[in-house]
Design a protein around this motif. Structure first.
Motif, PDB file in Angstrom:
ATOM      1  N   LEU A  41      -3.307   3.236 -10.580  1.00 30.79           N
ATOM      2  CA  LEU A  41      -1.904   3.081 -10.979  1.00 30.79           C
ATOM      3  C   LEU A  41      -1.239   2.010 -10.131  1.00 30.79           C
ATOM      4  CD1 LEU A  41      -0.986   6.849 -11.378  1.00 30.79           C
ATOM      5  CD2 LEU A  41      -1.459   5.190 -13.180  1.00 30.79           C
ATOM      6  N   GLY A  42      -1.738   1.852  -8.886  1.00 27.49           N
ATOM      7  CA  GLY A  42      -1.208   0.819  -7.997  1.00 27.49           C
ATOM      8  C   GLY A  42      -1.300  -0.564  -8.621  1.00 27.49           C
ATOM      9  N   ASN A  43      -2.377  -0.845  -9.336  1.00 27.37           N
ATOM     10  CA  ASN A  43      -2.536  -2.168  -9.949  1.00 27.37           C
ATOM     11  C   ASN A  43      -1.771  -2.297 -11.247  1.00 27.37           C
ATOM     12  OD1 ASN A  43      -4.930  -1.329  -8.417  1.00 27.37           O
ATOM     13  ND2 ASN A  43      -5.589  -3.423  -8.782  1.00 27.37           N
TER      14      ASN A  43
ATOM     15  N   PHE B 193       0.735  13.715  -5.481  1.00 31.91           N
ATOM     16  CA  PHE B 193       1.780  13.125  -6.352  1.00 31.91           C
ATOM     17  C   PHE B 193       1.173  12.204  -7.414  1.00 31.91           C
ATOM     18  CE2 PHE B 193       2.010   9.899  -2.836  1.00 31.91           C
ATOM     19  CZ  PHE B 193       1.859   8.740  -3.568  1.00 31.91           C
ATOM     20  N   TYR B 194       0.003  11.648  -7.103  1.00 35.04           N
ATOM     21  CA  TYR B 194      -0.704  10.787  -8.055  1.00 35.04           C
ATOM     22  C   TYR B 194      -1.065  11.587  -9.323  1.00 35.04           C
ATOM     23  CZ  TYR B 194      -3.637   6.511  -8.486  1.00 35.04           C
ATOM     24  OH  TYR B 194      -4.190   5.305  -8.830  1.00 35.04           O
ATOM     25  N   ALA B 195      -1.481  12.865  -9.087  1.00 35.72           N
ATOM     26  CA  ALA B 195      -1.890  13.709 -10.223  1.00 35.72           C
ATOM     27  C   ALA B 195      -0.711  13.960 -11.163  1.00 35.72           C
ATOM     28  CB  ALA B 195      -2.450  15.034  -9.724  1.00 35.72           C
TER      29      ALA B 195
ATOM     30  N   SER C  45     -11.970   2.876  -7.217  1.00 35.39           N
ATOM     31  CA  SER C  45     -11.001   3.506  -6.325  1.00 35.39           C
ATOM     32  C   SER C  45      -9.796   2.595  -6.140  1.00 35.39           C
ATOM     33  CB  SER C  45     -11.654   3.776  -4.966  1.00 35.39           C
ATOM     34  OG  SER C  45     -10.662   4.001  -3.998  1.00 35.39           O
ATOM     35  N   ALA C  46     -10.082   1.322  -5.914  1.00 38.14           N
ATOM     36  CA  ALA C  46      -9.002   0.377  -5.627  1.00 38.14           C
ATOM     37  C   ALA C  46      -8.120   0.152  -6.868  1.00 38.14           C
ATOM     38  CB  ALA C  46      -9.587  -0.950  -5.157  1.00 38.14           C
ATOM     39  N   VAL C  47      -8.767  -0.016  -8.018  1.00 35.40           N
ATOM     40  CA  VAL C  47      -7.994  -0.278  -9.234  1.00 35.40           C
ATOM     41  C   VAL C  47      -7.421   1.032  -9.753  1.00 35.40           C
ATOM     42  CG1 VAL C  47      -8.139  -1.035 -11.626  1.00 35.40           C
ATOM     43  CG2 VAL C  47      -9.402  -2.254  -9.855  1.00 35.40           C
TER      44      VAL C  47
ATOM     45  N   PHE D 279      -2.117  -2.834   0.678  1.00 41.04           N
ATOM     46  CA  PHE D 279      -2.842  -1.746   1.352  1.00 41.04           C
ATOM     47  C   PHE D 279      -3.083  -0.577   0.410  1.00 41.04           C
ATOM     48  CE2 PHE D 279      -3.618  -2.005   5.962  1.00 41.04           C
ATOM     49  CZ  PHE D 279      -3.425  -3.371   6.063  1.00 41.04           C
ATOM     50  N   PHE D 280      -2.051  -0.204  -0.336  1.00 40.80           N
ATOM     51  CA  PHE D 280      -2.204   0.911  -1.263  1.00 40.80           C
ATOM     52  C   PHE D 280      -3.250   0.548  -2.316  1.00 40.80           C
ATOM     53  CE2 PHE D 280      -1.016   3.374  -5.056  1.00 40.80           C
ATOM     54  CZ  PHE D 280      -1.039   4.648  -4.511  1.00 40.80           C
ATOM     55  N   SER D 281      -3.155  -0.691  -2.792  1.00 39.28           N
ATOM     56  CA  SER D 281      -4.035  -1.089  -3.870  1.00 39.28           C
ATOM     57  C   SER D 281      -5.500  -1.114  -3.439  1.00 39.28           C
ATOM     58  CB  SER D 281      -3.622  -2.461  -4.384  1.00 39.28           C
ATOM     59  OG  SER D 281      -4.325  -2.744  -5.545  1.00 39.28           O
ATOM     60  N   LEU D 282      -5.771  -1.480  -2.190  1.00 40.81           N
ATOM     61  CA  LEU D 282      -7.172  -1.478  -1.752  1.00 40.81           C
ATOM     62  C   LEU D 282      -7.589  -0.100  -1.206  1.00 40.81           C
ATOM     63  CD1 LEU D 282      -8.242  -4.847  -0.103  1.00 40.81           C
ATOM     64  CD2 LEU D 282      -9.255  -3.696  -2.049  1.00 40.81           C
TER      65      LEU D 282
HETATM   66  N1  PHE Z   1      -5.844   2.128  -4.765  1.00 38.91           N
HETATM   67  C1  PHE Z   1      -5.312   3.114  -5.641  1.00 38.91           C
HETATM   68  C2  PHE Z   1      -4.368   2.442  -6.638  1.00 38.91           C
HETATM   69  O1  PHE Z   1      -4.210   1.267  -6.645  1.00 38.91           O
HETATM   70  C3  PHE Z   1      -4.598   4.194  -4.892  1.00 38.91           C
HETATM   71  C4  PHE Z   1      -5.360   4.834  -3.778  1.00 38.91           C
HETATM   72  C5  PHE Z   1      -4.777   4.969  -2.545  1.00 38.91           C
HETATM   73  C6  PHE Z   1      -6.654   5.337  -3.990  1.00 38.91           C
HETATM   74  C7  PHE Z   1      -5.462   5.563  -1.493  1.00 38.91           C
HETATM   75  C8  PHE Z   1      -7.351   5.945  -2.949  1.00 38.91           C
HETATM   76  C9  PHE Z   1      -6.747   6.064  -1.720  1.00 38.91           C
HETATM   77  O2  PHE Z   1      -3.780   3.093  -7.433  1.00 38.91           O
END
Ligand code: PHE
Length: 449
Positions: A25-27, A107-109, A21-23, A224-227
């Motif tokens: 597009l954010g990473n 928007f992620y999709a 979940s954490a890893v 925060f987004f990344s975790l």
């Molecule tokens: N952590 C994910 C990322 O790094 C994005 C994310 C945000 C996932 C909120 C779940 C909830 O891309």
């Protein structure tokens, strides 16, 4: 109901799913982009400090609440509230988290759809199907709608299969593939000429920049987004975790994997930019290093194309890496609304997943059609406002609202020796005072600038 909820079958299953979940597009996209636009290694340094000193304690708040209440974020916040007024607030904040998670997914999709389309475009190009490859790699409404739909269907398919058979098993399959692709690409890039220049931009900090407020703010938002914090994702995943597990340890492992992969992604992307430059690709916009879509869809493909036909395969691997990272994150976003529906209505997981997926796709389609008006708005609303504010709410619920003895008892489950350690001495006060104040300060600063 407890047995119906599903559970991770092992500690590894949880760590891999939560790290999945954490890893995302954010990473692999967001982190190198931030490094490129915020002065290289100085950003890396501040990010690492914030990830462990602020994001990790906030993650622990979510994990502890989730495992204790064994429910979705809305029910969880109501359950630890001590008065009817706080309970109502918990309900509202919980829904805010659910809406945020769903909006991030919409928007992620879209972005993940672009990534998947590029992945297949390079593969088809390599195989010689140039017309289809061209359609997939050029920006068009039909391509964007079709690609986002495909990505969401994959996400729904995994979530509808359940916690163990869907989320856990697929995370366990996809995460090693991600790591393997990442390490192979890094090895390849670092062996090219000119990688050293990129390495020094990435690794040698300019200490005069580490106090730049804008840099600190971007690093906070990024961590925060990344975790995956502030939207109830980590909360719901830990609600599927057994009471025998040592929460602070698992939280630390997830944080380590997340920051480790972000660090590796930078090791791939920043040197790759300088290699691309050597091959004639422009990597600066003005005096700033290029970032965002420009970096991902222009500079890197430019580099791959200059490598001849084999470059198409490397490009396929690169976009596959991004798509896999996006998928293990998107399933965790979808789990937030789906768990709420399954736990509070007669709908079963399968119908709840497809129904939520359909609603989210409608929002994605709206964002795609009115991209200029809606995309930036959705990103700002969720990542600049909602996630930090919800981060504060979750820390306040863990630190102030929740009965302290009950909180400490929850932490002791699975780690009876914890009372002798540093975490026990520091964290409860930290999550009460330091986390909310610092997150709020950063949030206020971002509003004022
Ligand atoms: N952590 C994910 C990322 O790094 C994005 C994310 C945000 C996932 C909120 C779940 C909830 O891309």
């Amino acid at each position: 109901m407890q047995n119906d909820r599903g559970q991770f079958s092992s500690r590894l299953g949880f760590v891999v799913a939560a790290a999945g979940s954490a890893v995302g597009l954010g990473n692999i996209w967001g982190f190198p982009t931030n490094v490129a636009s915020n002065g290289g290694a100085a950003f890396v340094l501040v990010y690492l400090v914030l990830a462990f000193c602020l994001a990790y304690p906030a993650l622990m708040a979510e994990l502890t609440i989730g495992r204790h209440t064994r429910s979705n974020i809305v029910t969880a916040l109501q359950a630890i509230a001590d008065t009817p007024r706080v309970r109502r607030f918990g309900w509202l904040a919980g829904y805010c988290g659910v809406v945020t998670a769903s909006l991030i997914l919409s928007f992620y999709a879209l972005i993940a759809g672009w990534v998947m389309a590029h992945c297949f475009a390079h593969l088809l190009q390599w195989l010689g199907f140039t017309v289809l490859a061209a359609w997939l790699s050029e920006d068009s409404l039909s391509r964007n709608l079709a690609a986002a739909l495909t990505f969401l269907v994959l996400t729904v398919a995994v979530v509808s299969a359940g916690v163990h058979r869907g989320i856990e098993i697929w995370s366990e399959r996809l995460m090693p593939a991600l790591l393997l692709l990442l390490v192979s690409l890094i090895a390849y890039v670092l062996l090219q000429d000119n990688a050293a220049e990129g390495l020094s931009v990435y690794l040698v900090p300019d200490f005069s920049r580490v106090t730049d407020p804008e840099l600190i703010l971007s690093a906070l938002g990024q961590s925060f987004f990344s975790l995956s914090l502030g939207v109830g994702t980590m909360l719901i995943y830990s609600s599927y975790l057994s009471h025998e597990e040592n929460l602070p340890l698992l939280g630390a492992q997830v944080t380590l994997v997340d920051t480790g992969i972000a660090f590796l992604a930078g090791l791939l992307m920043i040197p790759a930019m300088f290699i691309a430059q050597k091959q004639g690709v422009a990597i600066y916009n003005g005096d700033q290093l290029a970032a965002g879509p420009d970096l991902i869809f222009r500079i890197l493909p430019g580099l791959f194309e200059s490598m001849g036909n084999g470059g198409q395969l490397i490009a396929t691997a690169f976009f596959a890496l991004l798509a896999i990272a996006a998928l293990t994150s998107s399933i965790s976003m979808l789990e937030v609304p789906v768990s709420l529906i399954v736990e509070n209505s007669p709908l079963r997981r399968k119908s709840a997943s497809w129904l939520t997926g359909l609603v989210i796709y409608c929002v994605t389609a709206l964002i795609t059609v009115f991209f200029d008006q809606l995309f930036g708005l959705a990103v700002t609303l969720t990542t600049v406002y909602s996630e930090p504010l919800m981060g504060i709410v979750l820390c306040v619920f863990a630190g102030w609202v929740w009965n302290r003895n009950s909180l400490l008892r929850e932490l002791q489950q699975g780690s009876p020796e914890i009372a002798r350690g540093l975490f026990w001495k520091l964290w409860p006060g930290y999550v009460r005072f330091v986390c909310p104040v610092l997150i709020f300060a950063a949030f206020a600063q971002s509003l004022l600038s």
